[in-house]
Design a protein around this motif. Structure first.
Motif, mmCIF file in Angstrom:
data_model
loop_
_atom_site.group_PDB
_atom_site.id
_atom_site.type_symbol
_atom_site.label_atom_id
_atom_site.label_comp_id
_atom_site.label_asym_id
_atom_site.label_seq_id
_atom_site.Cartn_x
_atom_site.Cartn_y
_atom_site.Cartn_z
ATOM 1 N N TYR A 274 47.196 38.777 39.832
ATOM 2 C CA TYR A 274 45.836 39.258 39.608
ATOM 3 C C TYR A 274 45.421 38.963 38.183
ATOM 4 O O TYR A 274 46.240 38.616 37.332
ATOM 5 N N SER A 275 44.131 39.107 37.941
ATOM 6 C CA SER A 275 43.643 38.977 36.574
ATOM 7 C C SER A 275 42.527 39.979 36.335
ATOM 8 O O SER A 275 42.718 41.001 35.699
ATOM 9 N N CYS A 276 41.321 39.731 36.887
ATOM 10 C CA CYS A 276 40.156 40.537 36.488
ATOM 11 C C CYS A 276 40.121 41.920 37.129
ATOM 12 O O CYS A 276 39.588 42.856 36.568
ATOM 13 N N ARG A 277 40.632 42.068 38.329
ATOM 14 C CA ARG A 277 40.581 43.301 39.130
ATOM 15 C C ARG A 277 39.155 43.753 39.408
ATOM 16 O O ARG A 277 38.915 44.913 39.656
ATOM 17 N N GLY A 279 36.972 41.487 41.384
ATOM 18 C CA GLY A 279 36.401 40.627 42.425
ATOM 19 C C GLY A 279 35.729 39.389 41.907
ATOM 20 O O GLY A 279 34.884 38.816 42.594
ATOM 21 N N ALA A 280 36.103 38.936 40.707
ATOM 22 C CA ALA A 280 35.360 37.834 40.100
ATOM 23 C C ALA A 280 36.176 36.570 39.857
ATOM 24 O O ALA A 280 35.610 35.531 39.546
ATOM 25 N N CYS A 281 37.518 36.628 39.966
ATOM 26 C CA CYS A 281 38.276 35.465 39.516
ATOM 27 C C CYS A 281 39.104 34.780 40.605
ATOM 28 O O CYS A 281 39.506 33.644 40.420
ATOM 29 N N SER A 282 39.409 35.456 41.686
ATOM 30 C CA SER A 282 40.210 34.935 42.802
ATOM 31 C C SER A 282 41.707 34.842 42.513
ATOM 32 O O SER A 282 42.450 34.306 43.321
ATOM 33 N N ALA A 283 42.144 35.348 41.366
ATOM 34 C CA ALA A 283 43.584 35.307 41.073
ATOM 35 C C ALA A 283 44.393 36.058 42.129
ATOM 36 O O ALA A 283 45.544 35.741 42.385
ATOM 37 N N CYS A 284 43.789 37.067 42.743
ATOM 38 C CA CYS A 284 44.513 37.929 43.678
ATOM 39 C C CYS A 284 44.342 37.487 45.125
ATOM 40 O O CYS A 284 44.712 38.218 46.042
ATOM 41 N N LEU A 312 40.232 39.123 48.703
ATOM 42 C CA LEU A 312 40.659 39.493 47.358
ATOM 43 C C LEU A 312 41.436 40.810 47.441
ATOM 44 O O LEU A 312 40.866 41.843 47.817
ATOM 45 N N CYS A 314 42.421 42.721 45.180
ATOM 46 C CA CYS A 314 41.979 43.764 44.238
ATOM 47 C C CYS A 314 40.770 44.531 44.756
ATOM 48 O O CYS A 314 40.378 45.531 44.154
HETATM 49 S S1 FES Z 1 42.003 39.958 40.350
HETATM 50 FE FE1 FES Z 1 40.191 38.790 39.999
HETATM 51 S S2 FES Z 1 39.270 38.764 41.966
HETATM 52 FE FE2 FES Z 1 40.955 40.074 42.227
#
Ligand code: FES
Length: 328
Positions: A274-277, A279-284, A312, A314
């Protein structure tokens, strides 16, 4: 708080007057096109990796100083060889599913960063053709100019670079880009400023390229700081069951209806990305194999992703009693 790693900067390379590459003295797994989240003083920022896991010995990110951009200014002003930085694990889904695919790549300005990672990997590991359309303000703002020239010289039959300089040609329009029609059967990857990506997407769609062959990386700005935030307390109430496959391991958990999937996994010691938590980056991003979830927020996945079952973690709450999820 996020489980982060501390890495030492090996060197900082000045790529152009306002762009630097930060090279890490570190060794971790990542895929071409992924990004890192860096702690930049009191804030966190996501920066794409310009190195290739298949070619380069050391991972690196490339950062362009943006007017009024706190994170990029902080890196350019503070980071030197020997600086120790906090980073989150590599993340993101802007990566080819096969390095053998034919690729049509579009980069605007510093959008070249994840794109050159893909180019280096595809040329060294794959067998397909690679066409790059690279738009910049003028010649002095072209990042990786000599590296791209060297790659084109080394792979004359497989790699073609088309430079587009705004100072000479103005902004590209969908009509200009119809010259790329012979390559529309390729997998397309786009990264750059929003107006540039809108023009390219429009041109590709008008030439009949389906959505599932257009992969877009958007620059995101985190409003929160994943290095500081703590995981919420467990919630009471009704529960679903979730089976999760991550790194070739299977896990099963009771999933409270009002708890986000990522929070559940982290609380149980699972190292989910994860990264942003927010809903904006898609890391999760992960994929639903069975059941249904609902997302509280989604600013990054498009309809095509959703149709493929991508969600996502997160932002996901369970809807059905049983849910099966995979990160592979
Ligand atoms: S951690 Fe960035 S969208 Fe879920």
């Amino acid at each position: 708080m996020a489980e982060y790693q501390q890495v030492t900067v090996a060197e900082v390379v000045q790529e152009t007057a306002d762009a630097v590459s930060v090279v890490f003295d570190a060794d971790f797994d990542y895929r071409p096109g992924q990004f890192l989240t860096l702690r930049c003083g009191p804030v966190a920022r996501c920066y794409s990796m310009s190195s290739s896991p298949h070619v380069d010995d050391r991972p690196q990110v490339t950062i362009k100083r943006i007017p009024d951009g706190y994170g990029s200014a902080w890196v350019c002003d503070n980071v030197r060889a020997g600086t120790v930085l906090d980073i989150l694990p590599p993340a993101g889904i802007f990566t080819p599913s096969s390095l053998d695919d034919n690729l049509l790549l579009f980069a605007g300005g510093s959008g070249i960063t994840p794109v050159i990672s893909i180019i280096k990997s595809a040329l060294s590991q794959g067998g397909g053709r690679v066409v790059l359309v690279y738009a910049n303000r003028d010649e002095s703002s072209v990042i990786f100019a000599s590296e791209l020239r060297a790659l084109a010289d080394k792979h004359p039959d497989r790699f073609m670079v088309i430079h587009w300089l705004e100072s000479l040609q103005g902004l590209p329009t969908p009509r200009h880009l119809t010259a790329l029609r012979p390559f529309t059967g390729f997998q397309s990857f786009l990264c750059g400023p929003a107006p540039f990506m809108d023009v390219v997407s429009q041109a590709l769609r008008s030439m009949g390229v389906p959505r599932d062959r257009i992969h877009v990386e958007r620059f995101i700005s985190l409003s929160g700081n994943p290095f500081e935030e703590t995981v919420e307390e467990p919630a009471d109430g009704d529960e679903a069951t979730v089976e999760v496959e991550l790194d070739d391991e299977q896990h099963t958990f009771q999933w409270p209806r009002n708890k986000k999937l990522l929070d559940l996994l982290l609380e149980n010691g699972i190292k989910a990305p994860y990264s942003c938590r927010e809903g904006a980056c898609s890391a999760c991003a992960c994929r639903i194999e069975q059941g249904e979830v609902k997302m509280l927020q989604n600013e990054i996945l498009d309809q095509e992703d959703l149709d493929d079952g991508i969600v996502l973690a997160c932002q996901s709450l369970p809807v059905t009693d049983e849910v099966k999820i995979t990160y592979s």
